[in-house]
Design a protein around this motif. Structure first.
Motif, short mmCIF file in Angstrom:
data_model
loop_
_atom_site.label_atom_id
_atom_site.label_comp_id
_atom_site.label_asym_id
_atom_site.label_seq_id
_atom_site.Cartn_x
_atom_site.Cartn_y
_atom_site.Cartn_z
N GLY A 1 18.82 1.19 6.15
CA GLY A 1 17.58 1.95 6.04
C GLY A 1 16.34 1.12 5.81
N PHE A 2 16.42 -0.17 5.93
CA PHE A 2 15.24 -1.01 5.77
C PHE A 2 15.53 -2.41 6.33
N ALA A 3 14.46 -3.11 6.62
CA ALA A 3 14.55 -4.52 7.01
C ALA A 3 13.78 -5.34 5.99
N ASP A 4 14.36 -6.45 5.57
CA ASP A 4 13.73 -7.29 4.55
C ASP A 4 13.73 -8.73 5.04
N VAL A 5 12.68 -9.45 4.69
CA VAL A 5 12.55 -10.82 5.17
C VAL A 5 13.63 -11.73 4.59
N ASN A 6 14.24 -11.32 3.47
CA ASN A 6 15.27 -12.15 2.84
C ASN A 6 16.69 -11.65 3.13
N MET A 7 16.85 -10.71 4.05
CA MET A 7 18.18 -10.15 4.30
C MET A 7 19.13 -11.12 4.99
N GLY A 8 18.62 -12.28 5.43
CA GLY A 8 19.50 -13.23 6.10
C GLY A 8 20.02 -14.34 5.22
N VAL A 9 19.64 -14.33 3.94
CA VAL A 9 20.09 -15.41 3.05
C VAL A 9 21.61 -15.36 2.90
N GLY A 10 22.26 -16.47 3.19
CA GLY A 10 23.71 -16.55 3.06
C GLY A 10 24.47 -16.07 4.29
N THR A 11 23.76 -15.73 5.37
CA THR A 11 24.45 -15.24 6.58
C THR A 11 25.40 -16.28 7.15
N ILE A 12 24.96 -17.53 7.22
CA ILE A 12 25.81 -18.57 7.80
C ILE A 12 27.08 -18.78 6.98
N VAL A 13 26.95 -18.68 5.66
CA VAL A 13 28.13 -18.87 4.81
C VAL A 13 29.13 -17.73 5.03
N ALA A 14 28.60 -16.49 5.05
CA ALA A 14 29.49 -15.34 5.29
C ALA A 14 30.12 -15.43 6.68
N GLY A 15 29.35 -15.88 7.67
CA GLY A 15 29.90 -16.00 9.02
C GLY A 15 31.00 -17.05 9.09
N LEU A 16 30.77 -18.21 8.51
CA LEU A 16 31.79 -19.26 8.54
C LEU A 16 33.03 -18.83 7.76
N ALA A 17 32.81 -18.18 6.63
CA ALA A 17 33.96 -17.71 5.84
C ALA A 17 34.79 -16.72 6.64
N SER A 18 34.12 -15.82 7.35
CA SER A 18 34.84 -14.82 8.15
C SER A 18 35.62 -15.48 9.28
N VAL A 19 34.99 -16.47 9.95
CA VAL A 19 35.68 -17.18 11.03
C VAL A 19 36.95 -17.85 10.51
N ILE A 20 36.83 -18.52 9.39
CA ILE A 20 37.98 -19.24 8.83
C ILE A 20 39.06 -18.27 8.36
N VAL A 21 38.65 -17.20 7.70
CA VAL A 21 39.63 -16.20 7.24
C VAL A 21 40.38 -15.60 8.42
N GLY A 22 39.65 -15.27 9.48
CA GLY A 22 40.29 -14.71 10.67
C GLY A 22 41.28 -15.66 11.30
N GLU A 23 40.94 -16.94 11.37
CA GLU A 23 41.85 -17.93 11.96
C GLU A 23 43.10 -18.11 11.10
N VAL A 24 42.91 -18.04 9.79
CA VAL A 24 44.07 -18.17 8.90
C VAL A 24 45.00 -16.96 9.05
N LEU A 25 44.41 -15.77 9.20
CA LEU A 25 45.22 -14.56 9.29
C LEU A 25 45.96 -14.45 10.62
N LEU A 26 45.30 -14.80 11.74
CA LEU A 26 45.88 -14.55 13.06
C LEU A 26 46.41 -15.80 13.76
N ARG A 27 45.96 -17.00 13.34
CA ARG A 27 46.36 -18.24 14.03
C ARG A 27 46.18 -18.08 15.55
N PRO A 28 44.97 -17.84 16.04
CA PRO A 28 44.79 -17.54 17.47
C PRO A 28 45.10 -18.75 18.35
N ARG A 29 45.77 -18.48 19.47
CA ARG A 29 46.07 -19.52 20.46
C ARG A 29 45.42 -19.23 21.81
#
Length: 323
Positions: free
Chosen positions: A205-233
């Protein structure tokens, strides 16, 4: 954990899963740590919220956010590939500049979308109840974008992009303009991130200039968690692991908050989650084979004319095949 919490985890996981697809493209496919996403995510929210507030259709605002993110990524690509600025510094420079751009776009630090039309309300008009409208929208959007990214990465241009990230020297010797493929990849990556920011602004319901803080960390964490869970080939499994990892990351945060941890501890939770995900493959066994390996050989078969421009030495190609 109640069904409402599960639904919220799925909503947020798929919403930010679109952002994770962009991070996967830059981090795993292009092998570039791109910090632009901390600026392109709020850029998407700012563009969408401003256009919606000006009376435009939310779909127009979301598509405009997609294009704005692509331009931001292209700026980083030009800085890195053309002006030879190191990738990390190029991303930081673009991210820093986007903070002022986002303030200019919104005219103030935040823009509210209360009583404004959104894509979620558009889904409700199709007959889906308000409890499930957001989830239905995010399921469709994440699957369509993941399918589109899968198709793109299997095209001739997509193979060139994957070859650039796999072995830039080999790709260049095969006649690929690696500077262009890097710029294109970063543009597509940040377009996805910006679109996720546009959906996030409409969801919260809103856009904020600081809403992107930590996006890269969350993205990298999600990528790594997904690879650990599925071991994609395979490629489709790798893209699926990005979405699954995003849902898993949000579920881990929900569990941590349910255990009584304060919201201020989220950064510590994220750091511990990333450390655990990085350490788990070493503890559990050999990590899975990454799907982008071998793409140079596939590209060499798909582009027979590339050899006329600069065919790699046979010994080099043989060495690549032994990887």
């Amino acid at each position: 954990m109640s069904w409402d919490v599960v639904r919220t985890v799925l909503e947020q996981g798929l919403l930010f899963g679109i952002m994770v697809l962009g991070v996967y493209l830059s981090f795993r496919v292009l092998n570039v740590p791109d910090l632009t996403v901390d600026g392109s995510f709020p850029l998407g929210g700012a563009v969408a919220a401003t256009l919606i507030g000006a009376g435009h259709h939310p779909l127009v605002g979301s598509v405009a956010a997609l294009g704005a993110g692509g331009l931001a990524g292209a700026c980083t690509g030009v800085l890195h590939a053309r002006l030879k600025v190191p990738a990390l510094l190029a991303g930081i420079l673009t991210m820093t500049g986007l903070y002022s751009v986002n303030l200019r776009v919104m005219g103030r630090p935040n823009v509210a979308l209360l009583r404004m039309p959104t894509l979620i309300e558009g889904v409700q008009e199709l007959g889906i109840g308000p409890r499930w409208a957001a989830l239905a929208l995010f399921v469709v959007a994440s699957l369509v974008l993941a399918g589109g990214l899968y198709w793109f990465l299997r095209t001739e241009v997509g193979l060139a992009l994957r070859a650039t990230g796999d072995n830039e020297g080999m790709a260049s010797s095969s006649g690929i303009e690696t500077g262009w493929t890097k710029t294109l990849g970063l543009a597509v990556s940040n377009a996805l991130v910006s679109f996720s920011g546009a959906l996030a602004a409409q969801y919260q319901g809103f856009a904020d200039v600081n809403m992107g803080v930590g996006t890269i960390v969350a993205g990298l964490a999600s990528v790594i968690v997904g690879e650990v869970l599925l071991r994609p080939r395979r490629l489709w499994a790798a893209l699926s692991s990005a979405l699954v990892g995003s849902v898993g990351y949000r579920a881990a945060i929900a569990v941590a908050l349910a255990m009584g941890l304060a919201p201020g501890d989220l950064k510590l939770i994220t750091a511990l989650l990333v450390m655990a995900a990085l350490a788990l493959p070493s503890v559990a066994g050999e990590p899975g084979r990454h799907p982008r390996r071998g793409v140079v050989q596939r590209l060499a078969q798909a582009l027979p004319r590339a050899g006329a421009a600069g065919r790699p030495q046979p010994g080099v190609m043989a060495g690549q095949e032994r990887r």
